[in-house]
Design a protein around this motif. Structure first.
Motif, short mmCIF file in Angstrom:
data_model
loop_
_atom_site.label_atom_id
_atom_site.label_comp_id
_atom_site.label_asym_id
_atom_site.label_seq_id
_atom_site.Cartn_x
_atom_site.Cartn_y
_atom_site.Cartn_z
N LEU A 62 0.73 19.68 -14.28
CA LEU A 62 1.67 19.13 -14.02
C LEU A 62 0.73 18.13 -14.02
O LEU A 62 1.65 16.74 -14.18
N GLN A 63 -0.50 17.56 -13.71
CA GLN A 63 -1.36 17.30 -13.48
C GLN A 63 -1.65 16.89 -14.78
O GLN A 63 -1.63 15.82 -15.86
N SER A 64 -1.56 17.44 -15.98
CA SER A 64 -1.68 17.36 -17.79
C SER A 64 -0.80 16.51 -18.22
O SER A 64 -1.11 15.59 -18.65
N ALA A 65 0.41 16.61 -18.25
CA ALA A 65 1.56 15.64 -17.90
C ALA A 65 1.49 14.97 -17.63
O ALA A 65 2.11 13.73 -17.87
N TYR A 66 1.41 14.17 -16.36
CA TYR A 66 1.22 13.14 -15.69
C TYR A 66 -0.21 12.49 -16.39
O TYR A 66 -0.08 11.45 -16.43
N ASP A 67 -1.04 12.94 -16.18
CA ASP A 67 -1.74 12.05 -17.48
C ASP A 67 -1.48 12.07 -18.66
O ASP A 67 -1.73 10.78 -18.39
N LEU A 68 -0.81 12.63 -19.47
CA LEU A 68 -0.82 12.36 -20.91
C LEU A 68 0.67 10.98 -20.73
O LEU A 68 1.33 10.28 -21.45
N THR A 69 1.01 11.08 -19.67
CA THR A 69 2.38 10.06 -19.58
C THR A 69 2.24 8.57 -18.81
O THR A 69 3.08 8.39 -19.02
N GLY A 70 0.94 8.30 -18.39
CA GLY A 70 0.94 8.05 -16.89
C GLY A 70 1.36 7.81 -16.16
O GLY A 70 1.91 6.70 -15.15
N GLY A 71 1.98 9.16 -16.37
CA GLY A 71 2.73 9.33 -14.85
C GLY A 71 4.12 8.70 -14.19
O GLY A 71 4.41 9.07 -13.04
N GLU A 72 5.27 8.82 -14.80
CA GLU A 72 6.42 8.25 -15.33
C GLU A 72 7.48 8.56 -16.33
O GLU A 72 6.42 8.68 -17.76
N GLY A 73 8.02 9.06 -16.68
CA GLY A 73 9.02 9.35 -17.67
C GLY A 73 9.32 10.95 -16.90
O GLY A 73 9.66 11.54 -16.42
N GLU A 74 10.78 10.88 -18.65
CA GLU A 74 10.76 12.08 -18.75
C GLU A 74 9.91 13.03 -19.40
O GLU A 74 9.51 13.04 -20.76
N PHE A 75 9.78 14.18 -18.96
CA PHE A 75 9.47 15.72 -19.96
C PHE A 75 10.31 16.69 -19.83
O PHE A 75 11.47 16.57 -18.61
N ALA A 76 9.97 17.67 -20.77
CA ALA A 76 10.57 18.91 -20.64
C ALA A 76 9.55 20.36 -20.22
O ALA A 76 8.58 20.23 -20.47
N ILE A 77 10.56 21.73 -20.18
CA ILE A 77 9.49 22.56 -20.26
C ILE A 77 10.02 23.17 -21.35
O ILE A 77 11.40 24.26 -20.92
N LEU A 78 9.00 24.19 -22.19
CA LEU A 78 9.29 25.02 -23.78
C LEU A 78 8.74 26.06 -23.00
O LEU A 78 7.65 26.60 -22.91
N SER A 79 10.06 27.01 -21.99
CA SER A 79 9.26 28.40 -22.22
C SER A 79 9.08 29.48 -22.78
O SER A 79 9.67 29.35 -23.92
N SER A 80 9.01 30.52 -22.33
CA SER A 80 8.63 31.89 -23.11
C SER A 80 10.08 32.21 -23.23
O SER A 80 11.06 32.39 -24.31
N THR A 81 10.84 33.21 -22.28
CA THR A 81 11.70 34.04 -21.90
C THR A 81 12.05 33.26 -20.57
O THR A 81 11.01 33.24 -19.84
N PRO A 82 13.35 34.42 -20.33
CA PRO A 82 14.00 33.72 -19.71
C PRO A 82 13.69 34.94 -17.75
O PRO A 82 13.85 34.36 -16.72
N THR A 83 12.94 35.67 -18.52
CA THR A 83 12.44 36.90 -17.19
C THR A 83 11.25 36.74 -17.16
O THR A 83 10.46 38.00 -16.15
N ALA A 84 10.08 35.87 -17.92
CA ALA A 84 9.08 35.80 -17.79
C ALA A 84 8.44 35.76 -16.40
O ALA A 84 8.35 34.74 -16.17
N THR A 85 7.39 36.57 -15.71
CA THR A 85 7.79 36.56 -14.28
C THR A 85 6.44 35.30 -13.98
O THR A 85 6.53 34.81 -12.93
N ASN A 86 5.33 35.12 -14.86
CA ASN A 86 4.46 34.10 -14.46
C ASN A 86 4.90 32.87 -15.14
O ASN A 86 4.76 31.73 -14.26
N GLN A 87 5.59 32.54 -16.07
CA GLN A 87 6.48 31.76 -16.52
C GLN A 87 7.19 30.97 -15.28
O GLN A 87 7.52 29.99 -15.32
N ASN A 88 7.81 31.88 -15.09
CA ASN A 88 8.93 31.63 -14.29
C ASN A 88 8.56 31.18 -12.31
O ASN A 88 8.85 30.58 -11.59
N ALA A 89 7.47 31.58 -11.97
CA ALA A 89 6.70 31.26 -10.96
C ALA A 89 6.42 30.13 -11.67
O ALA A 89 6.08 28.51 -10.68
N TRP A 90 5.49 29.74 -12.30
CA TRP A 90 4.88 28.20 -12.81
C TRP A 90 5.80 26.99 -12.40
O TRP A 90 6.03 26.01 -12.15
N ILE A 91 7.11 27.14 -13.63
CA ILE A 91 8.32 26.15 -13.38
C ILE A 91 8.32 26.14 -12.09
O ILE A 91 9.05 25.01 -11.84
#
Length: 332
Positions: free
Chosen positions: A143-172
């Motif tokens: 999230l901090q990286s996205a903040y830095d890359l966008t200047g801290g504002e605007g729309e962003f999306a998340i492209l995860s692996s699968t809907p059941t992936a344990t680690n990705q779901n926790a991060w999201i």
């Protein structure tokens, strides 16, 4: 699927009809069966190299098998196969935390110890989870990286692996909570969560679909090793490199050109060390040097002493945000 494996899936009690075996303490190093999410992901091949290094140091045997599809059903076949091969420990990176749990519990009843690495499974189905980095810290860095890359504002999306992936779901989930609670991120808006299904082609299609669906999109977080390079290539081929910034988790060398250009960042760790620590942990568990209880300590070879945390979690160490300034530190 061969007949034996089909039988193991449909009638686990028949697949292993002999009596339940006790998990006795091994007097010497055992065979460890590594079961990654997917056989084509280079991430797990590098982790295997680290495990092989540990195996050469302390002995025992290493087997690595993996499915060609990133599904729980595919992993269950290999769990049953590893049990039939009489491995001492199964080390699994779970495709679905709960779906693989019954098969792992059956393995434990046959005397096989179970640990997870990279992506956790249900805590009741394993003794220890060897985590590459503290989950919340990875999510916060993305999230901090996205903040830095966008200047801290605007729309962003998340492209995860699968809907059941344990680690990705926790991060999201953490990212969503942080967006809602921290005023620092008040000007960032999560437009959509999409899924690349552990496929390079699907990740490329989804990255382009997100850009088309949200014309003002400024960044995409891709918390999956296959997905981030695939998304970067798709945007490049569409002439969109730099227009939509990328960040997430991937081998730094696969997106080094985009990092150098400033169109992407990366959050990464030493993948070989993850495999090394997992093998060391598996052997220590098999020999009853540890059991998975919070506060237990053991020496993991060249990595030094480690302490098991709450819920049997063992953390390799801190990750870093990879930028042009520190790119040279990351060889994978």
């Amino acid at each position: 699927m061969n007949g034996y494996l089909k039988l193991a899936l449909l009638a686990p009690a028949l697949a292993f009809p002999h009596k339940v075996l006790a998990q006795e303490c091994a007097k010497e190093p055992v065979t460890v069966g590594f079961l990654p999410k997917l056989d084509t992901d280079p991430y797990f091949q590098v982790a295997k190299q680290g495990a092989e290094e540990a195996q050469k140091e302390i002995g025992g045997k290493l087997i690595q098998v993996a499915p060609s599809q990133g599904t729980a059903e595919a992993q269950i076949e290999f769990i049953n196969s590893l049990v039939s091969q009489q491995v001492g420990v199964i080390a699994i990176s779970g495709n679905d935390a709960n779906a693989v749990a019954p098969a792992l519990k059956r393995a434990a009843k046959q005397g096989v110890r179970v640990i997870s690495y990279d992506s956790d499974v249900a805590a009741s189905a394993r003794s220890i989870f060897v985590n590459q980095a503290k989950g919340d810290s990875l999510a916060e860095m993305m999230l901090q990286s996205a903040y830095d890359l966008t200047g801290g504002e605007g729309e962003f999306a998340i492209l995860s692996s699968t809907p059941t992936a344990t680690n990705q779901n926790a991060w999201i989930e953490f990212i969503k909570e942080k967006l809602a609670a921290d005023p620092k991120f008040a000007k960032l808006k999560l437009a959509q969560v999409a899924y690349g299904e552990e496929s390079e082609q699907v990740n490329q299609q989804q990255a382009l679909a997100l850009v088309q669906a949200f014309p003002d999109l400024k960044a995409i977080i891709v918390p999956a090793g296959i997905g981030l390079p695939a998304a970067a290539r798709a945007l490049e081929e569409a002439g969109l490199t730099g227009k939509v910034k990328l960040t997430g988790l991937a081998p730094a060398t696969l997106i080094s050109k985009y990092i150098k250009e400033g169109s992407a960042q990366d959050i990464w760790w030493n993948v070989s060390d993850l495999g090394y620590l997992t093998y060391q942990t598996a052997q220590a568990l098999a020999q009853c040097k540890i059991s998975g209880k919070s506060g237990e300590t053991f020496k993991a070879g060249r990595l030094g002493e480690y302490t098991i945390g709450a819920a049997g979690e063992l953390i390799l160490g801190p990750a870093k945000i990879v930028t042009p300034a520190n790119l040279a530190e990351f060889k994978f």
